[in-house]
Design a protein around this motif. Structure first.
Motif, PDB file in Angstrom:
ATOM      1  N   GLN A  88       0.838  -1.198   0.000  1.00  0.00           N
ATOM      2  CA  GLN A  88       0.000   0.000   0.000  1.00  0.00           C
ATOM      3  C   GLN A  88       0.876   1.252   0.000  1.00  0.00           C
ATOM      4  OE1 GLN A  88      -3.048   0.186   2.989  1.00  0.00           O
ATOM      5  NE2 GLN A  88      -3.587  -1.992   2.771  1.00  0.00           N
ATOM      6  N   GLN A  89       0.385   2.280  -0.683  1.00  0.00           N
ATOM      7  CA  GLN A  89       1.129   3.527  -0.806  1.00  0.00           C
ATOM      8  C   GLN A  89       0.323   4.707  -0.253  1.00  0.00           C
ATOM      9  OE1 GLN A  89       3.814   3.342  -4.715  1.00  0.00           O
ATOM     10  NE2 GLN A  89       1.641   3.107  -5.206  1.00  0.00           N
ATOM     11  N   THR A  90       1.040   5.784  -0.005  1.00  0.00           N
ATOM     12  CA  THR A  90       0.419   7.045   0.364  1.00  0.00           C
ATOM     13  C   THR A  90       1.253   8.167  -0.233  1.00  0.00           C
ATOM     14  OG1 THR A  90      -0.482   8.360   2.192  1.00  0.00           O
ATOM     15  CG2 THR A  90       1.676   7.310   2.551  1.00  0.00           C
ATOM     16  N   LEU A  91       0.829   9.384  -0.032  1.00  0.00           N
ATOM     17  CA  LEU A  91       1.583  10.532  -0.542  1.00  0.00           C
ATOM     18  C   LEU A  91       2.866  10.717   0.258  1.00  0.00           C
ATOM     19  CD1 LEU A  91      -1.362  13.063  -0.993  1.00  0.00           C
ATOM     20  CD2 LEU A  91      -0.152  11.868  -2.817  1.00  0.00           C
TER      21      LEU A  91
ATOM     22  N   ARG B  20      -5.742   2.721   6.334  1.00  0.00           N
ATOM     23  CA  ARG B  20      -6.703   3.795   6.637  1.00  0.00           C
ATOM     24  C   ARG B  20      -7.572   4.102   5.428  1.00  0.00           C
ATOM     25  NH1 ARG B  20     -10.085   6.627   8.345  1.00  0.00           N
ATOM     26  NH2 ARG B  20      -9.946   8.273   9.899  1.00  0.00           N
ATOM     27  N   GLY B  21      -7.039   3.892   4.252  1.00  0.00           N
ATOM     28  CA  GLY B  21      -7.793   4.174   3.043  1.00  0.00           C
ATOM     29  C   GLY B  21      -7.838   5.661   2.734  1.00  0.00           C
ATOM     30  N   ARG B  22      -8.699   6.018   1.827  1.00  0.00           N
ATOM     31  CA  ARG B  22      -8.910   7.433   1.475  1.00  0.00           C
ATOM     32  C   ARG B  22     -10.115   7.940   2.248  1.00  0.00           C
ATOM     33  NH1 ARG B  22      -7.268   4.824  -3.496  1.00  0.00           N
ATOM     34  NH2 ARG B  22      -9.400   4.087  -3.774  1.00  0.00           N
ATOM     35  N   PHE B  23      -9.956   9.072   2.936  1.00  0.00           N
ATOM     36  CA  PHE B  23     -11.060   9.588   3.753  1.00  0.00           C
ATOM     37  C   PHE B  23     -11.018  11.109   3.792  1.00  0.00           C
ATOM     38  CE2 PHE B  23      -7.471   9.086   6.537  1.00  0.00           C
ATOM     39  CZ  PHE B  23      -7.524  10.142   7.427  1.00  0.00           C
ATOM     40  N   PHE B  24     -12.194  11.689   3.971  1.00  0.00           N
ATOM     41  CA  PHE B  24     -12.331  13.141   4.020  1.00  0.00           C
ATOM     42  C   PHE B  24     -12.298  13.632   5.464  1.00  0.00           C
ATOM     43  CE2 PHE B  24     -14.059  12.208  -0.125  1.00  0.00           C
ATOM     44  CZ  PHE B  24     -13.602  13.265  -0.901  1.00  0.00           C
TER      45      PHE B  24
ATOM     46  N   LYS C 186       5.053   7.239  -1.416  1.00  0.00           N
ATOM     47  CA  LYS C 186       5.927   6.432  -0.574  1.00  0.00           C
ATOM     48  C   LYS C 186       5.136   5.244  -0.050  1.00  0.00           C
ATOM     49  CE  LYS C 186       4.989   8.846   3.800  1.00  0.00           C
ATOM     50  NZ  LYS C 186       5.587   9.601   4.930  1.00  0.00           N
ATOM     51  N   VAL C 187       5.835   4.228   0.424  1.00  0.00           N
ATOM     52  CA  VAL C 187       5.166   3.080   1.019  1.00  0.00           C
ATOM     53  C   VAL C 187       4.509   3.518   2.320  1.00  0.00           C
ATOM     54  CG1 VAL C 187       5.498   0.804   2.041  1.00  0.00           C
ATOM     55  CG2 VAL C 187       6.718   1.414  -0.044  1.00  0.00           C
ATOM     56  N   ALA C 188       3.258   3.150   2.493  1.00  0.00           N
ATOM     57  CA  ALA C 188       2.520   3.517   3.705  1.00  0.00           C
ATOM     58  C   ALA C 188       2.832   2.535   4.827  1.00  0.00           C
ATOM     59  CB  ALA C 188       1.022   3.543   3.425  1.00  0.00           C
ATOM     60  N   ALA C 189       2.915   3.043   6.045  1.00  0.00           N
ATOM     61  CA  ALA C 189       3.149   2.208   7.228  1.00  0.00           C
ATOM     62  C   ALA C 189       1.932   2.271   8.141  1.00  0.00           C
ATOM     63  CB  ALA C 189       4.394   2.677   7.969  1.00  0.00           C
ATOM     64  N   ASP C 190       1.662   1.171   8.825  1.00  0.00           N
ATOM     65  CA  ASP C 190       0.538   1.165   9.753  1.00  0.00           C
ATOM     66  C   ASP C 190       0.955   1.779  11.094  1.00  0.00           C
ATOM     67  OD1 ASP C 190       1.986  -0.759  11.144  1.00  0.00           O
ATOM     68  OD2 ASP C 190       0.728  -2.429  10.511  1.00  0.00           O
ATOM     69  N   LEU C 191       0.093   1.662  12.101  1.00  0.00           N
ATOM     70  CA  LEU C 191       0.325   2.285  13.400  1.00  0.00           C
ATOM     71  C   LEU C 191       1.607   1.778  14.059  1.00  0.00           C
ATOM     72  CD1 LEU C 191      -0.910   4.246  15.477  1.00  0.00           C
ATOM     73  CD2 LEU C 191      -2.146   2.288  16.451  1.00  0.00           C
ATOM     74  N   TYR C 192       2.021   0.564  13.678  1.00  0.00           N
ATOM     75  CA  TYR C 192       3.208  -0.038  14.285  1.00  0.00           C
ATOM     76  C   TYR C 192       4.440   0.058  13.388  1.00  0.00           C
ATOM     77  CZ  TYR C 192      -0.565  -1.896  17.110  1.00  0.00           C
ATOM     78  OH  TYR C 192      -1.685  -2.018  17.907  1.00  0.00           O
ATOM     79  N   GLY C 193       4.314   0.817  12.304  1.00  0.00           N
ATOM     80  CA  GLY C 193       5.447   1.012  11.415  1.00  0.00           C
ATOM     81  C   GLY C 193       5.628  -0.073  10.377  1.00  0.00           C
ATOM     82  N   ASN C 194       4.645  -0.950  10.238  1.00  0.00           N
ATOM     83  CA  ASN C 194       4.756  -2.047   9.284  1.00  0.00           C
ATOM     84  C   ASN C 194       4.088  -1.699   7.955  1.00  0.00           C
ATOM     85  OD1 ASN C 194       5.943  -3.793  11.266  1.00  0.00           O
ATOM     86  ND2 ASN C 194       3.901  -4.107  12.133  1.00  0.00           N
ATOM     87  N   SER C 195       4.644  -2.211   6.876  1.00  0.00           N
ATOM     88  CA  SER C 195       4.010  -2.066   5.568  1.00  0.00           C
ATOM     89  C   SER C 195       2.913  -3.120   5.427  1.00  0.00           C
ATOM     90  CB  SER C 195       5.043  -2.215   4.449  1.00  0.00           C
ATOM     91  OG  SER C 195       5.689  -3.474   4.532  1.00  0.00           O
ATOM     92  N   VAL C 196       1.962  -2.859   4.540  1.00  0.00           N
ATOM     93  CA  VAL C 196       0.799  -3.735   4.368  1.00  0.00           C
ATOM     94  C   VAL C 196       0.586  -3.977   2.881  1.00  0.00           C
ATOM     95  CG1 VAL C 196      -1.686  -4.011   4.764  1.00  0.00           C
ATOM     96  CG2 VAL C 196      -0.272  -2.819   6.466  1.00  0.00           C
ATOM     97  N   GLU C 197       0.354  -5.241   2.530  1.00  0.00           N
ATOM     98  CA  GLU C 197       0.131  -5.555   1.116  1.00  0.00           C
ATOM     99  C   GLU C 197      -1.217  -5.025   0.652  1.00  0.00           C
ATOM    100  OE1 GLU C 197       0.437  -9.259  -2.068  1.00  0.00           O
ATOM    101  OE2 GLU C 197       0.299  -9.687   0.076  1.00  0.00           O
ATOM    102  N   LYS C 198      -1.245  -4.584  -0.591  1.00  0.00           N
ATOM    103  CA  LYS C 198      -2.492  -4.117  -1.196  1.00  0.00           C
ATOM    104  C   LYS C 198      -3.269  -5.309  -1.733  1.00  0.00           C
ATOM    105  CE  LYS C 198      -4.379  -1.075  -4.762  1.00  0.00           C
ATOM    106  NZ  LYS C 198      -4.085   0.010  -5.729  1.00  0.00           N
ATOM    107  N   MET C 199      -4.538  -5.399  -1.373  1.00  0.00           N
ATOM    108  CA  MET C 199      -5.424  -6.444  -1.870  1.00  0.00           C
ATOM    109  C   MET C 199      -6.350  -5.843  -2.916  1.00  0.00           C
ATOM    110  SD  MET C 199      -4.368  -8.950  -0.019  1.00  0.00           S
ATOM    111  CE  MET C 199      -5.632 -10.241  -0.158  1.00  0.00           C
ATOM    112  N   ALA C 200      -6.766  -6.677  -3.866  1.00  0.00           N
ATOM    113  CA  ALA C 200      -7.644  -6.193  -4.932  1.00  0.00           C
ATOM    114  C   ALA C 200      -8.810  -7.146  -5.108  1.00  0.00           C
ATOM    115  CB  ALA C 200      -6.868  -6.061  -6.236  1.00  0.00           C
ATOM    116  N   PRO C 201     -10.016  -6.624  -5.370  1.00  0.00           N
ATOM    117  CA  PRO C 201     -11.169  -7.503  -5.600  1.00  0.00           C
ATOM    118  C   PRO C 201     -11.024  -8.227  -6.929  1.00  0.00           C
ATOM    119  CG  PRO C 201     -11.749  -5.221  -6.037  1.00  0.00           C
ATOM    120  CD  PRO C 201     -10.374  -5.197  -5.467  1.00  0.00           C
ATOM    121  N   HIS C 202     -11.589  -9.407  -7.003  1.00  0.00           N
ATOM    122  CA  HIS C 202     -11.486 -10.235  -8.203  1.00  0.00           C
ATOM    123  C   HIS C 202     -12.866 -10.726  -8.605  1.00  0.00           C
ATOM    124  CE1 HIS C 202      -9.688 -12.931 -11.124  1.00  0.00           C
ATOM    125  NE2 HIS C 202     -10.418 -13.921 -10.635  1.00  0.00           N
TER     126      HIS C 202
END
Length: 273
Positions: free
Chosen positions: A65-68, A96-100, A186-202
């Motif tokens: 997963q990526q973020t700005l 976290r996803g995209r949120f307003f 950049k690669v996004a990190a979770d609350l614990y500093g870990n990267s997370v794989e991006k999943m996609a619907p199929h």
């Protein structure tokens, strides 16, 4: 025979009509596919929001997963309200996803919060509304921004405090693609500093949703490939057009889809007046 009837009559495909459809990736694919075009599709559907497809399987993509990589800001005039607003795009944690973030209220950029509105996509939660989100969300998905906090501020003193609208710019997603390119990813990190794989619907089998002579159909595939047709005989400048892509990537989106500009029919605006 309509194009839809001809497609459905094919003996090569076993079709699954969709009655109850999940929301899970309305913006992940549908806004990417149909920024301008989906508005016309909604118009044909009588402004009835339809959940597009049903997904039972999410597959691994092999990508993180990526973020700005930083914050970027744009201001402009909104199409429907005419108000001036500022949008600030900021990094967000993995998952976290995209949120307003509007008036100290957070809500996901999800079809779960979509409400029926003419000629634009509107999200609503807790009495707060954000209009014309389709171009921005399309650009974020297409450029690989999986997680993003979208801060929105009204700059017009006359605007209502519980509503805001995304600036329209030239009617395309080009400005938002440029904003993402300005700060990079950049690669996004979770609350614990870990990267997370991006999943996609199929999609496991062909599915479709239709009304009258308009339809959307999806077929199982290893990548996203789009074929789209539009027909506005009442607007000769638009007329009948077809668009098709090879497997969709960032470059194809930036060069072929992001530049497409929204349009409306004069007679429709006259009816609203």
């Amino acid at each position: 025979m309509s194009a839809f009837s001809a497609l459905r009559s094919s003996k090569l495909v076993s079709w699954k009509p969709v009655q109850t459809l999940s929301h899970s990736f309305f913006y992940q694919l549908s806004t990417l596919w149909f920024r301008r075009k989906f508005n016309s599709f909604k118009r044909t559907l009588g402004y009835t929001y339809t959940k597009l497809f049903e997904f039972d399987v999410f597959v691994q993509t092999g990508r993180l997963q990526q973020t700005l990589a930083g914050c970027v800001e744009r201001s402009g005039v909104a199409l429907h309200s005419g108000n001036v607003s500022t949008v600030r795009l900021c990094p967000a944690r993995a998952g976290r996803g995209r949120f307003f973030d509007f008036c100290s209220n957070d809500f996901p950029a999800s079809v779960d919060f979509a409400e029926v509105s003419p000629l634009c996509t509107t999200l609503c939660k807790g009495g707060f509304r954000i209009r014309t989100v389709e171009h921005l969300l399309s650009a974020l998905e297409a450029t690989g921004v999986d997680n993003c906090r979208i801060e929105l501020h009204n700059l017009d003193a006359q605007s209502q405090g519980h509503e805001a609208e995304i600036p329209i710019f030239d009617g395309s997603a080009r400005e938002w693609v440029a904003a993402v390119e300005e700060v990079g990813l950049k690669v996004a990190a979770d609350l614990y500093g870990n990267s997370v794989e991006k999943m996609a619907p199929h999609v496991n089998e062909p599915v479709y949703v239709s009304r009258n002579d308009s339809f959307v159909a999806a077929f199982p595939a290893d990548g996203v490939q789009i074929t789209y047709g539009i027909n506005f005989p009442q607007a000769p400048a638009i007329g009948c057009q077809w668009f098709s892509t090879a497997p969709l990537d960032n470059l194809a989106y930036s060069m072929q889809i992001a530049l497409s500009r929204t349009f409306c029919i004069y007679e429709e605006e006259e009816k609203k007046a």
